[in-house]
Design a protein around this motif. Sequence first.
Motif, PDB file in Angstrom:
ATOM      1  N   LEU A  57       0.821  -1.206   0.000  1.00  0.00           N
ATOM      2  CA  LEU A  57       0.000   0.000   0.000  1.00  0.00           C
ATOM      3  C   LEU A  57       0.857   1.260   0.000  1.00  0.00           C
ATOM      4  O   LEU A  57       2.031   1.227   0.348  1.00  0.00           O
ATOM      5  CB  LEU A  57      -0.915  -0.001   1.228  1.00  0.00           C
ATOM      6  CG  LEU A  57      -1.886  -1.177   1.316  1.00  0.00           C
ATOM      7  CD1 LEU A  57      -2.614  -1.158   2.644  1.00  0.00           C
ATOM      8  CD2 LEU A  57      -2.862  -1.158   0.154  1.00  0.00           C
ATOM      9  N   SER A  58       0.242   2.364  -0.355  1.00  0.00           N
ATOM     10  CA  SER A  58       0.940   3.650  -0.338  1.00  0.00           C
ATOM     11  C   SER A  58       1.336   4.005   1.095  1.00  0.00           C
ATOM     12  O   SER A  58       0.766   3.478   2.060  1.00  0.00           O
ATOM     13  CB  SER A  58       0.040   4.745  -0.897  1.00  0.00           C
ATOM     14  OG  SER A  58      -1.021   5.012   0.018  1.00  0.00           O
ATOM     15  N   THR A  59       2.276   4.902   1.218  1.00  0.00           N
ATOM     16  CA  THR A  59       2.718   5.350   2.545  1.00  0.00           C
ATOM     17  C   THR A  59       1.546   5.936   3.320  1.00  0.00           C
ATOM     18  O   THR A  59       1.394   5.676   4.511  1.00  0.00           O
ATOM     19  CB  THR A  59       3.849   6.392   2.408  1.00  0.00           C
ATOM     20  OG1 THR A  59       4.924   5.796   1.683  1.00  0.00           O
ATOM     21  CG2 THR A  59       4.342   6.864   3.759  1.00  0.00           C
ATOM     22  N   GLY A  60       0.714   6.726   2.657  1.00  0.00           N
ATOM     23  CA  GLY A  60      -0.445   7.319   3.321  1.00  0.00           C
ATOM     24  C   GLY A  60      -1.396   6.263   3.851  1.00  0.00           C
ATOM     25  O   GLY A  60      -1.859   6.343   4.988  1.00  0.00           O
ATOM     26  N   ALA A  61      -1.707   5.263   3.032  1.00  0.00           N
ATOM     27  CA  ALA A  61      -2.606   4.183   3.466  1.00  0.00           C
ATOM     28  C   ALA A  61      -1.994   3.394   4.624  1.00  0.00           C
ATOM     29  O   ALA A  61      -2.681   3.048   5.584  1.00  0.00           O
ATOM     30  CB  ALA A  61      -2.925   3.257   2.300  1.00  0.00           C
ATOM     31  N   GLN A  62      -0.693   3.120   4.547  1.00  0.00           N
ATOM     32  CA  GLN A  62      -0.024   2.409   5.643  1.00  0.00           C
ATOM     33  C   GLN A  62      -0.145   3.193   6.947  1.00  0.00           C
ATOM     34  O   GLN A  62      -0.461   2.623   7.997  1.00  0.00           O
ATOM     35  CB  GLN A  62       1.454   2.196   5.312  1.00  0.00           C
ATOM     36  CG  GLN A  62       1.718   1.187   4.243  1.00  0.00           C
ATOM     37  CD  GLN A  62       3.207   1.048   3.939  1.00  0.00           C
ATOM     38  OE1 GLN A  62       4.047   1.269   4.779  1.00  0.00           O
ATOM     39  NE2 GLN A  62       3.511   0.682   2.698  1.00  0.00           N
ATOM     40  N   GLU A  63       0.117   4.495   6.881  1.00  0.00           N
ATOM     41  CA  GLU A  63       0.055   5.316   8.091  1.00  0.00           C
ATOM     42  C   GLU A  63      -1.356   5.367   8.655  1.00  0.00           C
ATOM     43  O   GLU A  63      -1.548   5.345   9.871  1.00  0.00           O
ATOM     44  CB  GLU A  63       0.598   6.716   7.814  1.00  0.00           C
ATOM     45  CG  GLU A  63       2.102   6.696   7.619  1.00  0.00           C
ATOM     46  CD  GLU A  63       2.710   8.079   7.475  1.00  0.00           C
ATOM     47  OE1 GLU A  63       1.970   9.081   7.367  1.00  0.00           O
ATOM     48  OE2 GLU A  63       3.953   8.157   7.469  1.00  0.00           O
ATOM     49  N   GLN A  64      -2.362   5.415   7.787  1.00  0.00           N
ATOM     50  CA  GLN A  64      -3.747   5.434   8.258  1.00  0.00           C
ATOM     51  C   GLN A  64      -4.106   4.117   8.946  1.00  0.00           C
ATOM     52  O   GLN A  64      -4.752   4.114   9.999  1.00  0.00           O
ATOM     53  CB  GLN A  64      -4.689   5.702   7.084  1.00  0.00           C
ATOM     54  CG  GLN A  64      -4.534   7.088   6.519  1.00  0.00           C
ATOM     55  CD  GLN A  64      -5.015   7.189   5.096  1.00  0.00           C
ATOM     56  OE1 GLN A  64      -5.841   6.387   4.638  1.00  0.00           O
ATOM     57  NE2 GLN A  64      -4.499   8.164   4.356  1.00  0.00           N
ATOM     58  N   ILE A  65      -3.677   3.019   8.378  1.00  0.00           N
ATOM     59  CA  ILE A  65      -3.962   1.706   8.967  1.00  0.00           C
ATOM     60  C   ILE A  65      -3.252   1.571  10.312  1.00  0.00           C
ATOM     61  O   ILE A  65      -3.844   1.099  11.288  1.00  0.00           O
ATOM     62  CB  ILE A  65      -3.564   0.583   7.991  1.00  0.00           C
ATOM     63  CG1 ILE A  65      -4.519   0.602   6.789  1.00  0.00           C
ATOM     64  CG2 ILE A  65      -3.551  -0.774   8.674  1.00  0.00           C
ATOM     65  CD1 ILE A  65      -4.029  -0.147   5.573  1.00  0.00           C
ATOM     66  N   LEU A  66      -2.012   1.998  10.382  1.00  0.00           N
ATOM     67  CA  LEU A  66      -1.272   1.903  11.646  1.00  0.00           C
ATOM     68  C   LEU A  66      -1.870   2.816  12.714  1.00  0.00           C
ATOM     69  O   LEU A  66      -1.922   2.449  13.894  1.00  0.00           O
ATOM     70  CB  LEU A  66       0.208   2.197  11.415  1.00  0.00           C
ATOM     71  CG  LEU A  66       0.926   1.170  10.529  1.00  0.00           C
ATOM     72  CD1 LEU A  66       2.351   1.626  10.234  1.00  0.00           C
ATOM     73  CD2 LEU A  66       0.914  -0.213  11.162  1.00  0.00           C
TER      74      LEU A  66
END
Length: 151
Positions: A57-66
Amino acid sequence: MLESLQKDEDTKIAKGLKSREVLEPLHQITRRYEALKLEGDNLVVLDSVSSFSLPELSTGAQEQILLALRIGFARKILKHDQLFLILDDAFQYSDWKRRAWLMDVMVDLARTGWQIIYFTMDDHIKALFESRGKVFGDKYRAYQLSGEILA
């Protein structure tokens, strides 16, 4: 003994990933992903039609999930108690529409008693906080560092 503890911990994490406390912020923050699972040491995120390994996933999506995982597991552990979040430009890789959604999540958390501390160098995120923070009256505080180096 250590292997037994690890297996027990993995079971608790897998169960937590399916809990309402974790899945609710996942969907609220991403507005896309509906489920999580572990495949070995790999976290997999699912939407209504596909599954994705977190690194895909994109960095943004990863950060949102975390972020959703931190909020969800904290809620699960604390039950009805509140905590605080200290975030350092956690929304900077999110598009502007999603930033507004993320801000709504922060406002909702703050309304329930959570304290949100957010550091940013992004003027758009700063403006979003200032706009949304008005609902808290004098309980909202914003500080701008001068950039002046002391000593």
